[in-house]
Design an enzyme around this catalytic site. Structure first.
Site, mmCIF file in Angstrom:
data_model
loop_
_atom_site.group_PDB
_atom_site.id
_atom_site.type_symbol
_atom_site.label_atom_id
_atom_site.label_comp_id
_atom_site.label_asym_id
_atom_site.label_seq_id
_atom_site.Cartn_x
_atom_site.Cartn_y
_atom_site.Cartn_z
ATOM 1 N N PHE A 295 4.463 17.871 50.664
ATOM 2 C CA PHE A 295 4.805 18.049 49.249
ATOM 3 C C PHE A 295 4.267 16.855 48.476
ATOM 4 O O PHE A 295 4.558 15.700 48.813
ATOM 5 C CB PHE A 295 6.318 18.160 49.036
ATOM 6 C CG PHE A 295 6.669 18.376 47.586
ATOM 7 C CD1 PHE A 295 6.532 19.628 47.008
ATOM 8 C CD2 PHE A 295 7.093 17.325 46.783
ATOM 9 C CE1 PHE A 295 6.813 19.832 45.654
ATOM 10 C CE2 PHE A 295 7.377 17.517 45.432
ATOM 11 C CZ PHE A 295 7.235 18.774 44.874
ATOM 12 N N ASP B 190 1.067 9.052 50.815
ATOM 13 C CA ASP B 190 2.085 9.361 49.808
ATOM 14 C C ASP B 190 3.404 8.765 50.301
ATOM 15 O O ASP B 190 4.063 9.333 51.174
ATOM 16 C CB ASP B 190 2.167 10.889 49.630
ATOM 17 C CG ASP B 190 3.217 11.303 48.619
ATOM 18 O OD1 ASP B 190 4.122 10.498 48.337
ATOM 19 O OD2 ASP B 190 3.148 12.447 48.131
ATOM 20 N N LYS C 265 9.771 7.297 42.572
ATOM 21 C CA LYS C 265 11.174 7.370 42.970
ATOM 22 C C LYS C 265 11.894 6.019 42.914
ATOM 23 O O LYS C 265 12.185 5.517 41.843
ATOM 24 C CB LYS C 265 11.255 8.011 44.360
ATOM 25 C CG LYS C 265 10.905 9.530 44.298
ATOM 26 C CD LYS C 265 11.342 10.251 45.524
ATOM 27 C CE LYS C 265 11.003 11.731 45.525
ATOM 28 N NZ LYS C 265 11.979 12.579 44.907
HETATM 29 C C1 PLP Z 1 6.422 12.824 49.028
HETATM 30 C C2 PLP Z 1 6.507 13.205 47.589
HETATM 31 N N1 PLP Z 1 5.399 13.154 46.837
HETATM 32 C C3 PLP Z 1 5.423 13.478 45.515
HETATM 33 C C4 PLP Z 1 6.586 13.889 44.916
HETATM 34 C C5 PLP Z 1 6.590 14.243 43.457
HETATM 35 O O1 PLP Z 1 7.254 13.267 42.735
HETATM 36 P P1 PLP Z 1 7.788 13.588 41.245
HETATM 37 O O2 PLP Z 1 8.849 14.612 41.386
HETATM 38 O O3 PLP Z 1 8.277 12.262 40.744
HETATM 39 O O4 PLP Z 1 6.612 14.091 40.466
HETATM 40 C C6 PLP Z 1 7.760 13.956 45.662
HETATM 41 C C7 PLP Z 1 9.014 14.424 45.041
HETATM 42 O O5 PLP Z 1 9.946 14.827 45.675
HETATM 43 C C8 PLP Z 1 7.725 13.605 47.032
HETATM 44 O O6 PLP Z 1 8.814 13.655 47.793
#
Ligand code: PLP
Length: 393
Positions: free
Chosen positions: A129, A216, A245
């Site tokens: 994700f 990520d 986050k």
């Molecule tokens: C691993 C990862 N990447 C990207 C995102 C996307 O982040 P945002 O919701 O701040 O756009 C998330 C959100 O849960 C995530 O867990």
């Protein structure tokens, strides 16, 4: 409480929190809840942490925002602190995880074009994700998140997670790949921890082909897994890291960090955002780092994770319906043999906040300020909830 004026993108549980303190939240009738979710890995330092509140209040009284047309010393300080912690050289700031990944994706494409690759491709993982913008949902390895938004952004090559052979296979067949984008531990995908040498293996493949290794760390970063960044459990250094986050503990911020050739790729005019790294969020980011450092929270997350895993194993290990209990630091999962979304509501009734992801995975992302007593309370409540759920006729 949700009104007809709000777009129906979510269906919230029937509770509204009005204040918090540490790992506790309070609703509008002053009922107390134990927060084992931290706003999905955002409030790593818990709610209303005095150092973060003080930084916000002080900075709000001085200066919230100017523009990236002018120098922002706090942003420069935050960039340096983050780069030194992560072994990176340059930072770009934005407002969310998706936006940090957008920056990484754009960086990889520019990196490819600078090497005369016309259609630069990025290897991504099944079950991953990376966000909900068009590019990041296209990079996400989950059809459910993509469905309805076609045509997707092209150039992503999806392979099974934790499978180095599959990445080598793509390398053998596609000469236009320029990068791998991967979560060191999947978050939304269900807390899957890859084999010990997975990231090192990806690093070798990237080195052999001149690709960028882009991690990520949006859910895993900032001490949650027991190290500042999850890749530090292995002896690897990525080219690009994305964060968001818990970097802001609730104040929206994202960051894309890069080193070596990747750090030289984005140039003036190639990427920007109005709010990115403004004085308020930069000040908060600095306060988060200082607080995490002064409290040795990486070590604390590791110790708490062990305590929670052991407690959950004692209470749920071997119980019919429990497939696996796993985790690293404060990223934990109980995988069941059946869909279990209703556990969120059942836990709420026991004054406990947890999340269910990937249909069958109860996910725990408690704040790093959790006390030992709260960890034991979490285990006691969750074991009760999961057992009752599994025993229902
Ligand atoms: C691993 C990862 N990447 C990207 C995102 C996307 O982040 P945002 O919701 O701040 O756009 C998330 C959100 O849960 C995530 O867990």
């Amino acid at each position: 409480m949700t009104t007809s004026f709000q777009m129906s993108t979510l269906s919230p549980l029937p509770v509204a929190f009005v204040r918090g303190s540490g790992a506790r939240l309070y609703d509008d009738r002053n009922n107390e809840y134990l927060d084992a979710l931290s706003g999905i890995a955002v409030c790593g330092l818990g709610h209303a942490h005095p150092a973060i509140t003080a930084a916000i209040c002080d900075q709000a009284g001085k200066l919230l925002h100017t523009s990236n047309w002018y120098e922002i010393p706090l942003q420069a300080q935050l960039a340096e602190r983050l780069c030194r912690l992560a072994g990176m050289e340059k930072a770009f700031f934005c407002n969310s995880g998706a936006e940090a990944n957008e920056a990484a994706i754009k960086l990889a494409r520019l990196f490819g074009h600078q090497r005369k690759i016309l259609n630069p491709g990025i290897v991504v993982m099944e079950g991953s994700f990376h966000g909900r913008t068009l590019a990041t949902l296209s990079a996400t390895g989950n059809r459910r998140i993509q469905a309805g938004f076609e045509p997707l952004v092209q150039g992503f090559y999806c392979v099974p997670y934790n499978d180095l052979q599959a990445v080598r296979h793509v390398a053998g067949h596609n000469k236009e790949i320029v990068a791998v984008l991967v979560e060191p531990i999947t978050g939304e995908g269900g807390i899957h921890i890859p084999d010990a040498e997975y990231l090192a293996g990806l690093r070798r493949i990237c080195d052999d082909h001149g690709w960028l290794l882009m991690l990520d760390e949006i859910q895993t970063g900032m001490c949650r897994t027991g190290k500042w960044f999850a890749y530090q459990h292995e002896k690897v250094l990525p080219d690009v890291i994305t964060l968001a986050k818990s970097l802001g503990n609730g104040v929206p911020i994202g960051a894309c960090l890069a080193r070596a050739a990747a750090a030289q790729t984005l140039k003036p005019g190639t990427q920007a955002t109005t709010f990115g790294g403004n004085p308020l969020v930069a000040r908060v980011g600095l306060a988060v780092i200082e607080t995490l450092e002064s409290g040795d929270y990486a070590q604390r997350a590791a110790a708490l994770g062990t305590r929670l895993l052991e407690g959950l194993q004692r209470g749920l290990g071997g119980v019919a319906g429990v497939e696996e209990i796993r985790g690293r630091g404060l990223m934990l999962a109980i995988e069941l043999d059946r869909p279990c979304k209703e556990i969120m509501q059942r836990a709420l009734e026991q004054r406990l906040l947890v999340n269910v992801t990937a249909d069958k995975v109860v996910r725990l992302l408690p704040p790093l300020v959790l006390t030992d007593a709260e960890a034991d309370m979490l285990v006691e409540r969750l074991v009760r909830v999961v057992r009752a759920f599994l025993e229902k006729p």
